[in-house]
Design a protein around this motif. Structure first.
Motif, PDB file in Angstrom:
ATOM      1  N   ASN A 123     -15.868  -0.041   5.301  1.00 22.67           N
ATOM      2  CA  ASN A 123     -16.503   1.197   5.737  1.00 22.67           C
ATOM      3  C   ASN A 123     -17.665   1.592   4.842  1.00 22.67           C
ATOM      4  N   ILE A 124     -17.534   1.366   3.558  1.00 24.93           N
ATOM      5  CA  ILE A 124     -18.637   1.639   2.636  1.00 24.93           C
ATOM      6  C   ILE A 124     -19.822   0.736   2.964  1.00 24.93           C
ATOM      7  N   LYS A 125     -19.551  -0.537   3.221  1.00 26.18           N
ATOM      8  CA  LYS A 125     -20.631  -1.465   3.577  1.00 26.18           C
ATOM      9  C   LYS A 125     -21.324  -1.020   4.864  1.00 26.18           C
ATOM     10  N   THR A 126     -20.539  -0.610   5.847  1.00 25.31           N
ATOM     11  CA  THR A 126     -21.111  -0.174   7.128  1.00 25.31           C
ATOM     12  C   THR A 126     -22.025   1.028   6.932  1.00 25.31           C
ATOM     13  N   LEU A 127     -21.570   1.980   6.102  1.00 23.94           N
ATOM     14  CA  LEU A 127     -22.380   3.164   5.833  1.00 23.94           C
ATOM     15  C   LEU A 127     -23.670   2.808   5.092  1.00 23.94           C
ATOM     16  N   LEU A 128     -23.574   1.894   4.142  1.00 19.86           N
ATOM     17  CA  LEU A 128     -24.764   1.467   3.398  1.00 19.86           C
ATOM     18  C   LEU A 128     -25.756   0.765   4.309  1.00 19.86           C
ATOM     19  N   TYR A 129     -25.259  -0.120   5.177  1.00 13.83           N
ATOM     20  CA  TYR A 129     -26.130  -0.810   6.116  1.00 13.83           C
ATOM     21  C   TYR A 129     -26.820   0.186   7.041  1.00 13.83           C
ATOM     22  N   ALA A 130     -26.052   1.163   7.531  1.00 12.34           N
ATOM     23  CA  ALA A 130     -26.623   2.177   8.431  1.00 12.34           C
ATOM     24  C   ALA A 130     -27.694   2.991   7.720  1.00 12.34           C
ATOM     25  N   LEU A 131     -27.449   3.326   6.442  1.00  9.09           N
ATOM     26  CA  LEU A 131     -28.411   4.089   5.666  1.00  9.09           C
ATOM     27  C   LEU A 131     -29.696   3.285   5.454  1.00  9.09           C
ATOM     28  N   ILE A 132     -29.555   2.013   5.131  1.00  3.51           N
ATOM     29  CA  ILE A 132     -30.724   1.153   4.913  1.00  3.51           C
ATOM     30  C   ILE A 132     -31.546   1.031   6.191  1.00  3.51           C
ATOM     31  N   ILE A 133     -30.863   0.839   7.318  1.00  2.00           N
ATOM     32  CA  ILE A 133     -31.561   0.719   8.597  1.00  2.00           C
ATOM     33  C   ILE A 133     -32.286   2.028   8.935  1.00  2.00           C
ATOM     34  N   ALA A 134     -31.631   3.164   8.688  1.00  2.00           N
ATOM     35  CA  ALA A 134     -32.236   4.465   8.981  1.00  2.00           C
ATOM     36  C   ALA A 134     -33.483   4.694   8.125  1.00  2.00           C
ATOM     37  N   ILE A 135     -33.407   4.357   6.834  1.00  2.00           N
ATOM     38  CA  ILE A 135     -34.547   4.522   5.935  1.00  2.00           C
ATOM     39  C   ILE A 135     -35.689   3.601   6.360  1.00  2.00           C
ATOM     40  N   PHE A 136     -35.337   2.378   6.772  1.00  2.00           N
ATOM     41  CA  PHE A 136     -36.350   1.415   7.210  1.00  2.00           C
ATOM     42  C   PHE A 136     -37.082   1.944   8.439  1.00  2.00           C
ATOM     43  N   ILE A 137     -36.343   2.415   9.438  1.00  2.00           N
ATOM     44  CA  ILE A 137     -36.963   2.941  10.661  1.00  2.00           C
ATOM     45  C   ILE A 137     -37.817   4.160  10.346  1.00  2.00           C
ATOM     46  N   ARG A 138     -37.285   5.056   9.501  1.00  2.00           N
ATOM     47  CA  ARG A 138     -38.001   6.278   9.145  1.00  2.00           C
ATOM     48  C   ARG A 138     -39.281   5.983   8.385  1.00  2.00           C
ATOM     49  N   SER A 139     -39.267   4.961   7.547  1.00  2.00           N
ATOM     50  CA  SER A 139     -40.415   4.653   6.702  1.00  2.00           C
ATOM     51  C   SER A 139     -41.468   3.823   7.415  1.00  2.00           C
ATOM     52  N   ILE A 140     -41.045   2.936   8.300  1.00  2.00           N
ATOM     53  CA  ILE A 140     -41.959   1.973   8.912  1.00  2.00           C
ATOM     54  C   ILE A 140     -42.383   2.371  10.321  1.00  2.00           C
ATOM     55  N   PHE A 141     -41.484   2.974  11.080  1.00  2.00           N
ATOM     56  CA  PHE A 141     -41.773   3.212  12.494  1.00  2.00           C
ATOM     57  C   PHE A 141     -41.900   4.698  12.847  1.00  2.00           C
ATOM     58  N   LEU A 142     -40.794   5.406  12.925  1.00  2.00           N
ATOM     59  CA  LEU A 142     -40.793   6.782  13.422  1.00  2.00           C
ATOM     60  C   LEU A 142     -40.081   7.716  12.463  1.00  2.00           C
ATOM     61  N   GLN A 143     -40.599   8.944  12.375  1.00  2.00           N
ATOM     62  CA  GLN A 143     -39.913   9.975  11.615  1.00  2.00           C
ATOM     63  C   GLN A 143     -39.935  11.274  12.415  1.00  2.00           C
ATOM     64  N   PRO A 144     -38.791  11.942  12.552  1.00  2.00           N
ATOM     65  CA  PRO A 144     -38.784  13.231  13.254  1.00  2.00           C
ATOM     66  C   PRO A 144     -39.249  14.358  12.340  1.00  2.00           C
ATOM     67  N   PHE A 145     -39.916  15.342  12.929  1.00  2.00           N
ATOM     68  CA  PHE A 145     -40.348  16.525  12.192  1.00  2.00           C
ATOM     69  C   PHE A 145     -40.050  17.771  13.022  1.00  2.00           C
ATOM     70  N   TYR A 146     -39.837  18.872  12.326  1.00  2.00           N
ATOM     71  CA  TYR A 146     -39.574  20.171  12.951  1.00  2.00           C
ATOM     72  C   TYR A 146     -40.765  21.084  12.685  1.00  2.00           C
ATOM     73  N   ILE A 147     -41.197  21.833  13.699  1.00  2.00           N
ATOM     74  CA  ILE A 147     -42.329  22.752  13.542  1.00  2.00           C
ATOM     75  C   ILE A 147     -41.802  24.134  13.155  1.00  2.00           C
ATOM     76  N   PRO A 148     -42.094  24.587  11.913  1.00  2.00           N
ATOM     77  CA  PRO A 148     -41.561  25.875  11.445  1.00  2.00           C
ATOM     78  C   PRO A 148     -42.543  27.034  11.556  1.00  2.00           C
ATOM     79  N   SER A 149     -43.820  26.751  11.874  1.00  2.00           N
ATOM     80  CA  SER A 149     -44.821  27.815  11.878  1.00  2.00           C
ATOM     81  C   SER A 149     -45.649  27.778  13.152  1.00  2.00           C
TER      82      SER A 149
END
Length: 245
Positions: A11-37
């Motif tokens: 389970n720790i490995k699965t979570l680490l893999y998921a975190l790495i994949i999420a960071i990769f997608i966020r850094s290289i492809f898409l990142q969500p943003f919220y409009i506060p103003s």
């Protein structure tokens, strides 16, 4: 005990893999943003959630979470186009995310004269489409004129101005090399490149990505996400998957 330890390790490995994949997608492809103003109304409303493509202008340290100093400059740089709606890190602290519209490219001269925007000594064309719109400036409702504005490259979008045109004249801004000049579409309610001490000219390394489309939107003035009995009023279905222009 062996089975329990194996289950824990997997389970720790699965979570680490998921975190790495999420960071990769966020850094290289898409990142969500919220409009506060409300500085980008009417294009973007408070409560809009949008996706920004990280690859549009190449990559800098700001493409990654917490802006680690892993390399200098920008890799695979693609020049942004005038009129793009862009997320960038403010030069004041290189940490805060702002979203504005790109108006000035390196070498451009920009000035407001009698509330009209001039680019390289030519007035930016705008035509009034409404005299009775009400939008927000923070939590305050304001009456505005709405215009269709057209940049020299043909990019068209809507801007709004207070009826008394509170921002009428400015100094002449000359955009330095490798820098850009940004404005909010809500012209009298936006902290942007006109304010040199807080935003000013934005270096190309501070560009985070190009705003592409809204994937979710809700009006927090009506109710928050957990007040499901207000969803029929607070969720703006008409803004889902709306392309940002």
């Amino acid at each position: 005990m062996k089975l329990d330890k194996k289950f824990f390790d997997e389970n720790i490995k699965t979570l680490l893999y998921a975190l790495i994949i999420a960071i990769f997608i966020r850094s290289i492809f898409l990142q969500p943003f919220y409009i506060p103003s409300s500085s980008m109304e009417p294009t973007l409303l408070v409560g809009d959630r949008l996706f920004v493509t990280k690859y549009s202008y190449g990559y800098s340290k700001h493409s990654f979470p917490f802006s680690p100093p892993i390399f200098k400059g920008r890799l695979i740089f693609n020049s942004p186009e005038r009129g793009d709606v862009i997320v960038f890190k403010t030069p004041a602290d290189n940490r805060t995310d702002y979203i504005k519209r790109l108006i000035g490219l390196p070498g451009d001269k920009i000035q407001f004269i009698d509330s009209n925007l001039f680019l390289n000594n030519n007035e930016i064309f705008k035509s009034k489409v409404s005299s009775n719109d009400i939008i927000y400036c923070g939590d305050i409702k304001i009456e505005v004129f709405t215009f269709d504005e057209k940049l020299p490259n043909g990019k068209e979008f809507k801007t709004v101005y207070l009826k008394n045109y509170s921002f009428q004249n400015s100094d002449l801004f000359t955009v330095p090399d490798d820098h850009y000049f940004f404005l909010g579409d809500n012209r009298d309610c936006s902290k942007d490149s006109r304010f040199l001490s807080s935003v000013g000219y934005v270096h190309k390394d501070n560009l985070v990505g190009k705003a592409q489309f809204i994937f979710f939107s809700s009006d927090k003035k009506i109710g928050n996400f957990f007040q499901f009995w207000k969803w029929h009023k607070s969720i703006r279905l008409d803004r889902f998957f709306k392309k940002i222009i």
